[in-house]
Design an enzyme around this catalytic site. Structure first.
Site, PDB file in Angstrom:
ATOM      1  N   GLY A  97      31.791  39.315  37.964  1.00 12.36           N
ATOM      2  CA  GLY A  97      30.506  39.600  37.344  1.00 12.36           C
ATOM      3  C   GLY A  97      29.587  40.383  38.259  1.00 12.36           C
ATOM      4  O   GLY A  97      28.575  40.937  37.829  1.00 12.36           O
ATOM      5  N   ASP A 258      38.642  29.330  40.110  1.00 10.92           N
ATOM      6  CA  ASP A 258      38.434  30.772  40.307  1.00 10.92           C
ATOM      7  C   ASP A 258      38.109  31.073  41.761  1.00 10.92           C
ATOM      8  O   ASP A 258      38.034  32.237  42.152  1.00 10.92           O
ATOM      9  CB  ASP A 258      37.306  31.292  39.405  1.00 10.92           C
ATOM     10  CG  ASP A 258      36.050  30.448  39.501  1.00 10.92           C
ATOM     11  OD1 ASP A 258      36.149  29.227  39.277  1.00 10.92           O
ATOM     12  OD2 ASP A 258      34.977  30.991  39.807  1.00 10.92           O
TER      13      ASP A 258
END
Ligand code: AMP
Ligand code: MG
Length: 495
Positions: A97, A258
């Site tokens: 992101g 993650d």
């Protein structure tokens, strides 16, 4: 006349972008955002040289442009990677992101490293975020990752921090910055979770599996069962990594799936910190209210994350689901034992013990218990055992009767080995860091940099952290405990 391309070649960029050749569902081509007025505030010349880059060429306004995302090095093919992840046990679709992979730098030795700009702008995976990073947390990642590397713990590294000259807005207005992160790869457990959940399921998963195995564990690739070979290899490297974390007293703070790399490198330095007083329940992160990622839980959490990796790989492990589950369970069962063996071997070394004796495990456990009861500093207890005059905080561990009794047992154990006192001390020296990036020291360095644009404190800290096993007199000041007012210490994600 020199062309632009020649100039870049002088900088030593040599990209081969293999990730971009994978199925495109796994990433989005994405240029980094431009920064208003880039300024290179940290640059890792030693790392640059190792990557085959030219430090002189890059420690320049041109370097600032590159490390802020304003100018692409020749051969770069910027992209944002897709991934998913269990965050505090909840499954989410994520992706880079606020990071852009410039490409894979091939070193003169033929190694391949991801070069990524963290804080490099918005991507399709940004959700509500601004894609940016603040200066403080990027400097913090630089310090922590380089300290970990010097400690001999596999980790992503930090090549540069460039201030953007633009503000980012968090709870308050902060200075923006971009960190250039170097990694064996950025493939995460979450990358496999993403592939397993995609419509293309098996096809994506298969491509990613062979790619990852070939990139990180080529020696394990027999062509027979790539998924099984990969799972086994990752379990081995994570067991070794977790032992190193525990031995050093490192608390990652946000071990979401993650944030676990398949390469076996430590990745994503958010709210991480080193433990001061020994206590398995130690948590620094302000968002970890349940203590899920406490120091003492880290090995189990790693095992939990590896089970998520195994789950993602199930369809490739065996065509029959029950058989696949059985294969996965057998592999996962090995983790605890592997981890424990690495950890005990490391603890023996920290105590100066050669060989293996049946009482070693009890000797280590008892010492840890005493440390906990006396709230003794973890790192410094080992230094005191080596005769270094460091403080331990808490209650007087070394003056206690229980500790005197422990010392007698340790002496008996030392007498069982052939190696002399000097050899034992040398082993301890190379296994016990004279200093770790203590929270108050890191904060002090960040404060001077952020508030006064004074990087001298940070440079001094970085220099001392470069040789944690030197045990030199100049390092003594960094072994000092934080002032009482700084405890308990809290870290923030800083996103
Ligand atoms: P992290 O906590 O750094 O592991 O990040 C978790 C997820 O949030 C990742 O998908 C990040 O890319 C994303 N993320 C974190 N900070 C930002 C930001 N400022 N803008 C956009 N995405 C972000
Ligand atoms: Mg992350």
């Amino acid at each position: 006349m020199t062309t632009n391309a020649q100039k870049h070649e002088e900088s030593g960029w040599h990209f081969d972008n293999s990730y971009a050749r994978l199925p495109e569902k796994l990433f989005t081509l994405q240029e980094p955002a431009k920064a208003r007025s880039p300024k290179l505030v940290l640059f890792n010349a030693e790392l640059a040289a190792g990557l085959g880059l030219n430090p002189e060429k890059l420690q320049s306004p041109e370097g600032a442009e590159i490390f802020a995302g304003n100018r692409l090095p020749v051969g770069a093919l910027p992209l944002a990677q897709a991934y998913a992840g269990h965050q505090f046990a909840y499954f989410t679709m994520l992706g880079d992101g606020r990071a852009v992979l410039l490409g894979e730098q091939m070193t003169p030795k033929g190694e391949r490293f991801d070069v990524q700009l963290k804080g490099g702008g918005r991507t399709p995976y940004s959700r509500g975020g601004d894609g940016r990073a603040a200066l403080g947390p990027m400097l913090r990642e630089y310090i922590m990752s380089e300290a970990m590397h010097a400690l001999g713990i596999p980790t992503t590294r930090s090549l540069a921090v460039a201030a953007t000259g633009e503000p980012v807005f968090r709870e308050s207005e902060l200075q923006g910055a971009v960190l250039t992160r170097v990694a064996a790869s950025h493939i995460r457990v979450g990358t496999f979770q993403f592939a397993a959940n995609a419509d293309e399921g098996q096809e994506l998963l298969r491509a990613l599996t062979s790619y990852t195995l070939e990139r990180h564990y080529p020696e394990a690739a027999s062509g027979e069962n790539d998924a099984l070979a990969l799972l086994r290899s990752v379990i081995c490297s994570q067991a070794a990594l977790l032992a190193k974390w525990q031995l050093a007293g490192f608390i990652h703070g946000v071990m979401n799936t993650d944030n676990m790399a398949l390469s076996g490198e430590t990745i994503d330095y958010g709210p991480c910190a080193f433990m001061d007083a020994y206590d398995p329940a130690t948590v620094f992160s302000s968002i970890d209210r349940q203590g899920r990622y406490a120091y003492g839980n880290q090995p189990q959490i790693a095992a939990w994350n590896l089970a998520r990796l195994a789950e993602a790989l199930l369809p490739l492990l065996h065509e029959d689901e029950d058989a696949a589950v059985k294969l996965a369970e057998d592999e996962l069962a090995a983790f605890a034992e592997l981890y424990y063996r690495h950890w005990l071997a490391g603890m023996r070394a920290k105590l100066g013990l050669f060989g293996e004796q049946s009482e070693d495990e009890a000797l280590v456990t008892e010492l840890l218990q005493l440390m906990q009861e006396h709230k003794a500093d973890y790192t410094n207890t080992f230094l005191r055992l080596m005769g270094e005059a460091v403080e331990l905080g808490g209650f007087d561990l070394f003056g206690s009767e229980a500790f005197a009794a422990w010392l007698v047992k340790r002496q008996a154990r030392l007498e069982k080995q052939q190696e002399d006192k000097e050899a034992s001390l040398q082993l301890m020296k190379s296994s016990n860091p004279a200093l770790i990036p203590r929270n108050h020291r890191v904060e002090e360095a960040l404060r001077a940099a952020e508030e006064d644009d004074d990087y001298s404190v940070l440079h001094k800290l970085l220099l001392a952290l470069e040789q944690p096993y030197a045990h030199s007199p100049e390092q003594a000041q960094f072994a000092e405990l934080p002032p009482k007012a700084d405890r308990p210490y809290r870290t923030y994600c800083g996103t």
